[in-house]
Design a protein around this motif. Structure first.
Motif, PDB file in Angstrom:
ATOM      1  N   GLY A   1       0.764  -1.242   0.000  1.00  0.00           N
ATOM      2  CA  GLY A   1       0.000   0.000   0.000  1.00  0.00           C
ATOM      3  C   GLY A   1       0.790   1.285   0.000  1.00  0.00           C
ATOM      4  O   GLY A   1       0.210   2.364  -0.052  1.00  0.00           O
ATOM      5  N   LEU A   2       2.108   1.211   0.057  1.00  0.00           N
ATOM      6  CA  LEU A   2       2.923   2.422   0.049  1.00  0.00           C
ATOM      7  C   LEU A   2       3.469   2.694  -1.349  1.00  0.00           C
ATOM      8  O   LEU A   2       3.320   1.877  -2.258  1.00  0.00           O
ATOM      9  CB  LEU A   2       4.083   2.269   1.045  1.00  0.00           C
ATOM     10  N   LEU A   3       4.124   3.815  -1.494  1.00  0.00           N
ATOM     11  CA  LEU A   3       4.736   4.163  -2.771  1.00  0.00           C
ATOM     12  C   LEU A   3       5.981   3.309  -3.019  1.00  0.00           C
ATOM     13  O   LEU A   3       6.693   2.936  -2.087  1.00  0.00           O
ATOM     14  CB  LEU A   3       5.136   5.636  -2.795  1.00  0.00           C
ATOM     15  N   GLU A   4       6.237   3.066  -4.279  1.00  0.00           N
ATOM     16  CA  GLU A   4       7.425   2.305  -4.695  1.00  0.00           C
ATOM     17  C   GLU A   4       8.698   2.892  -4.097  1.00  0.00           C
ATOM     18  O   GLU A   4       9.581   2.157  -3.640  1.00  0.00           O
ATOM     19  CB  GLU A   4       7.489   2.334  -6.225  1.00  0.00           C
ATOM     20  N   SER A   5       8.790   4.206  -4.060  1.00  0.00           N
ATOM     21  CA  SER A   5       9.997   4.875  -3.560  1.00  0.00           C
ATOM     22  C   SER A   5      10.271   4.562  -2.092  1.00  0.00           C
ATOM     23  O   SER A   5      11.432   4.487  -1.674  1.00  0.00           O
ATOM     24  CB  SER A   5       9.896   6.387  -3.773  1.00  0.00           C
ATOM     25  N   VAL A   6       9.235   4.368  -1.296  1.00  0.00           N
ATOM     26  CA  VAL A   6       9.408   4.038   0.121  1.00  0.00           C
ATOM     27  C   VAL A   6      10.045   2.660   0.250  1.00  0.00           C
ATOM     28  O   VAL A   6      11.018   2.471   0.988  1.00  0.00           O
ATOM     29  CB  VAL A   6       8.059   4.086   0.868  1.00  0.00           C
ATOM     30  N   TYR A   7       9.495   1.693  -0.472  1.00  0.00           N
ATOM     31  CA  TYR A   7      10.049   0.336  -0.432  1.00  0.00           C
ATOM     32  C   TYR A   7      11.491   0.326  -0.937  1.00  0.00           C
ATOM     33  O   TYR A   7      12.353  -0.346  -0.385  1.00  0.00           O
ATOM     34  CB  TYR A   7       9.198  -0.626  -1.266  1.00  0.00           C
ATOM     35  N   GLN A   8      11.739   1.063  -1.998  1.00  0.00           N
ATOM     36  CA  GLN A   8      13.075   1.091  -2.588  1.00  0.00           C
ATOM     37  C   GLN A   8      14.096   1.609  -1.582  1.00  0.00           C
ATOM     38  O   GLN A   8      15.166   1.032  -1.420  1.00  0.00           O
ATOM     39  CB  GLN A   8      13.070   1.949  -3.851  1.00  0.00           C
ATOM     40  N   ARG A   9      13.761   2.678  -0.892  1.00  0.00           N
ATOM     41  CA  ARG A   9      14.703   3.247   0.078  1.00  0.00           C
ATOM     42  C   ARG A   9      14.933   2.301   1.254  1.00  0.00           C
ATOM     43  O   ARG A   9      16.060   2.132   1.730  1.00  0.00           O
ATOM     44  CB  ARG A   9      14.200   4.615   0.562  1.00  0.00           C
ATOM     45  N   CYS A  10      13.858   1.684   1.739  1.00  0.00           N
ATOM     46  CA  CYS A  10      13.989   0.748   2.861  1.00  0.00           C
ATOM     47  C   CYS A  10      14.776  -0.497   2.454  1.00  0.00           C
ATOM     48  O   CYS A  10      15.602  -1.001   3.231  1.00  0.00           O
ATOM     49  CB  CYS A  10      12.607   0.361   3.395  1.00  0.00           C
ATOM     50  N   LEU A  11      14.547  -0.983   1.251  1.00  0.00           N
ATOM     51  CA  LEU A  11      15.297  -2.136   0.760  1.00  0.00           C
ATOM     52  C   LEU A  11      16.775  -1.779   0.610  1.00  0.00           C
ATOM     53  O   LEU A  11      17.656  -2.569   0.987  1.00  0.00           O
ATOM     54  CB  LEU A  11      14.723  -2.628  -0.571  1.00  0.00           C
ATOM     55  N   ALA A  12      17.064  -0.605   0.100  1.00  0.00           N
ATOM     56  CA  ALA A  12      18.460  -0.157  -0.025  1.00  0.00           C
ATOM     57  C   ALA A  12      19.115  -0.119   1.352  1.00  0.00           C
ATOM     58  O   ALA A  12      20.246  -0.590   1.527  1.00  0.00           O
ATOM     59  CB  ALA A  12      18.520   1.213  -0.697  1.00  0.00           C
ATOM     60  N   TYR A  13      18.410   0.397   2.336  1.00  0.00           N
ATOM     61  CA  TYR A  13      18.931   0.463   3.696  1.00  0.00           C
ATOM     62  C   TYR A  13      19.260  -0.935   4.220  1.00  0.00           C
ATOM     63  O   TYR A  13      20.341  -1.167   4.755  1.00  0.00           O
ATOM     64  CB  TYR A  13      17.900   1.152   4.602  1.00  0.00           C
ATOM     65  N   GLU A  14      18.335  -1.881   4.051  1.00  0.00           N
ATOM     66  CA  GLU A  14      18.552  -3.250   4.536  1.00  0.00           C
ATOM     67  C   GLU A  14      19.724  -3.924   3.823  1.00  0.00           C
ATOM     68  O   GLU A  14      20.531  -4.608   4.448  1.00  0.00           O
ATOM     69  CB  GLU A  14      17.291  -4.097   4.380  1.00  0.00           C
ATOM     70  N   LEU A  15      19.819  -3.743   2.515  1.00  0.00           N
ATOM     71  CA  LEU A  15      20.910  -4.358   1.758  1.00  0.00           C
ATOM     72  C   LEU A  15      22.259  -3.751   2.139  1.00  0.00           C
ATOM     73  O   LEU A  15      23.256  -4.461   2.276  1.00  0.00           O
ATOM     74  CB  LEU A  15      20.649  -4.248   0.256  1.00  0.00           C
ATOM     75  N   GLU A  16      22.298  -2.444   2.323  1.00  0.00           N
ATOM     76  CA  GLU A  16      23.536  -1.787   2.738  1.00  0.00           C
ATOM     77  C   GLU A  16      23.943  -2.252   4.129  1.00  0.00           C
ATOM     78  O   GLU A  16      25.121  -2.504   4.398  1.00  0.00           O
ATOM     79  CB  GLU A  16      23.373  -0.269   2.688  1.00  0.00           C
ATOM     80  N   LYS A  17      22.955  -2.390   5.018  1.00  0.00           N
ATOM     81  CA  LYS A  17      23.211  -2.877   6.368  1.00  0.00           C
ATOM     82  C   LYS A  17      23.807  -4.286   6.335  1.00  0.00           C
ATOM     83  O   LYS A  17      24.623  -4.644   7.185  1.00  0.00           O
ATOM     84  CB  LYS A  17      21.882  -2.873   7.147  1.00  0.00           C
ATOM     85  N   ALA A  18      23.411  -5.066   5.321  1.00  0.00           N
ATOM     86  CA  ALA A  18      23.911  -6.433   5.160  1.00  0.00           C
ATOM     87  C   ALA A  18      25.251  -6.489   4.414  1.00  0.00           C
ATOM     88  O   ALA A  18      25.746  -7.565   4.113  1.00  0.00           O
ATOM     89  CB  ALA A  18      22.863  -7.285   4.436  1.00  0.00           C
ATOM     90  N   GLY A  19      25.812  -5.331   4.099  1.00  0.00           N
ATOM     91  CA  GLY A  19      27.137  -5.291   3.492  1.00  0.00           C
ATOM     92  C   GLY A  19      27.175  -5.209   1.977  1.00  0.00           C
ATOM     93  O   GLY A  19      28.226  -5.412   1.372  1.00  0.00           O
ATOM     94  N   HIS A  20      26.046  -4.893   1.360  1.00  0.00           N
ATOM     95  CA  HIS A  20      25.994  -4.807  -0.097  1.00  0.00           C
ATOM     96  C   HIS A  20      26.075  -3.354  -0.561  1.00  0.00           C
ATOM     97  O   HIS A  20      25.650  -2.444   0.143  1.00  0.00           O
ATOM     98  CB  HIS A  20      24.712  -5.452  -0.619  1.00  0.00           C
ATOM     99  N   THR A  21      26.612  -3.175  -1.744  1.00  0.00           N
ATOM    100  CA  THR A  21      26.659  -1.859  -2.373  1.00  0.00           C
ATOM    101  C   THR A  21      25.386  -1.667  -3.175  1.00  0.00           C
ATOM    102  O   THR A  21      25.036  -2.531  -3.991  1.00  0.00           O
ATOM    103  CB  THR A  21      27.884  -1.754  -3.309  1.00  0.00           C
ATOM    104  N   VAL A  22      24.709  -0.557  -2.940  1.00  0.00           N
ATOM    105  CA  VAL A  22      23.440  -0.284  -3.617  1.00  0.00           C
ATOM    106  C   VAL A  22      23.539   1.048  -4.347  1.00  0.00           C
ATOM    107  O   VAL A  22      23.885   2.063  -3.752  1.00  0.00           O
ATOM    108  CB  VAL A  22      22.268  -0.229  -2.605  1.00  0.00           C
ATOM    109  N   ALA A  23      23.232   1.021  -5.633  1.00  0.00           N
ATOM    110  CA  ALA A  23      23.113   2.248  -6.416  1.00  0.00           C
ATOM    111  C   ALA A  23      21.657   2.353  -6.844  1.00  0.00           C
ATOM    112  O   ALA A  23      21.071   1.370  -7.295  1.00  0.00           O
ATOM    113  CB  ALA A  23      24.034   2.207  -7.623  1.00  0.00           C
ATOM    114  N   SER A  24      21.079   3.534  -6.664  1.00  0.00           N
ATOM    115  CA  SER A  24      19.673   3.740  -7.027  1.00  0.00           C
ATOM    116  C   SER A  24      19.549   4.692  -8.204  1.00  0.00           C
ATOM    117  O   SER A  24      20.368   5.598  -8.369  1.00  0.00           O
ATOM    118  CB  SER A  24      18.899   4.303  -5.831  1.00  0.00           C
TER     119      SER A  24
END
Length: 128
Positions: free
Chosen positions: A25-48
């Motif tokens: 139910g949220l905007l795509e951009s919200v999920y994208q930012r939260c997913l980037a945060y989780e992946l970065e926290k797990a040690g991955h490099t994220v480019a958006s």
């Protein structure tokens, strides 16, 4: 470079974690930012919002497309909040994989009750 299958597992794990916390139910951009945060926290490099140029014959067209997310310079993620995936969504991801010469990508539809139903893995000539 990290193993592509390890990156894929992390993407699925983090997507499910974010979706469990936020739900649909949220905007795509919200999920994208939260997913980037989780992946970065797990040690991955994220480019958006990564620009992908298109070359037609000898003409290079910059900023033609933007990939939602590029993980560890190896895996593309396209985020959607749609009723269901359409063939055009799959064609879009496959085109991005071909243009970038990458082998693996994910379509993530955040507008689902269970995230496992919103994950579509796509390959471009992936060899194990």
């Amino acid at each position: 470079m990290k193993d592509i299958e390890d990156i894929a597992k992390a993407i699925v794990h983090c997507a499910i974690k974010v979706h469990k916390a936020l739900g649909p139910g949220l905007l795509e951009s919200v999920y994208q930012r939260c997913l980037a945060y989780e992946l970065e926290k797990a040690g991955h490099t994220v480019a958006s919002e990564v620009p992908v140029p298109v070359t037609y014959e000898e003409v290079r067209i910059d900023l033609s497309f933007r990939i939602d997310m590029l993980i560890d310079k190896a895996v593309i993620i396209e985020n959607k909040t749609v009723e269901k995936f359409l063939p055009i969504h799959q064609a879009q991801l496959l085109t991005y994989l071909k243009l970038t010469h990458l082998k693996l990508g994910f379509l993530l539809n955040w507008n689902v009750t269970l995230m496992k139903d919103g994950i579509k893995r796509m390959v471009n000539n992936l060899k194990r």
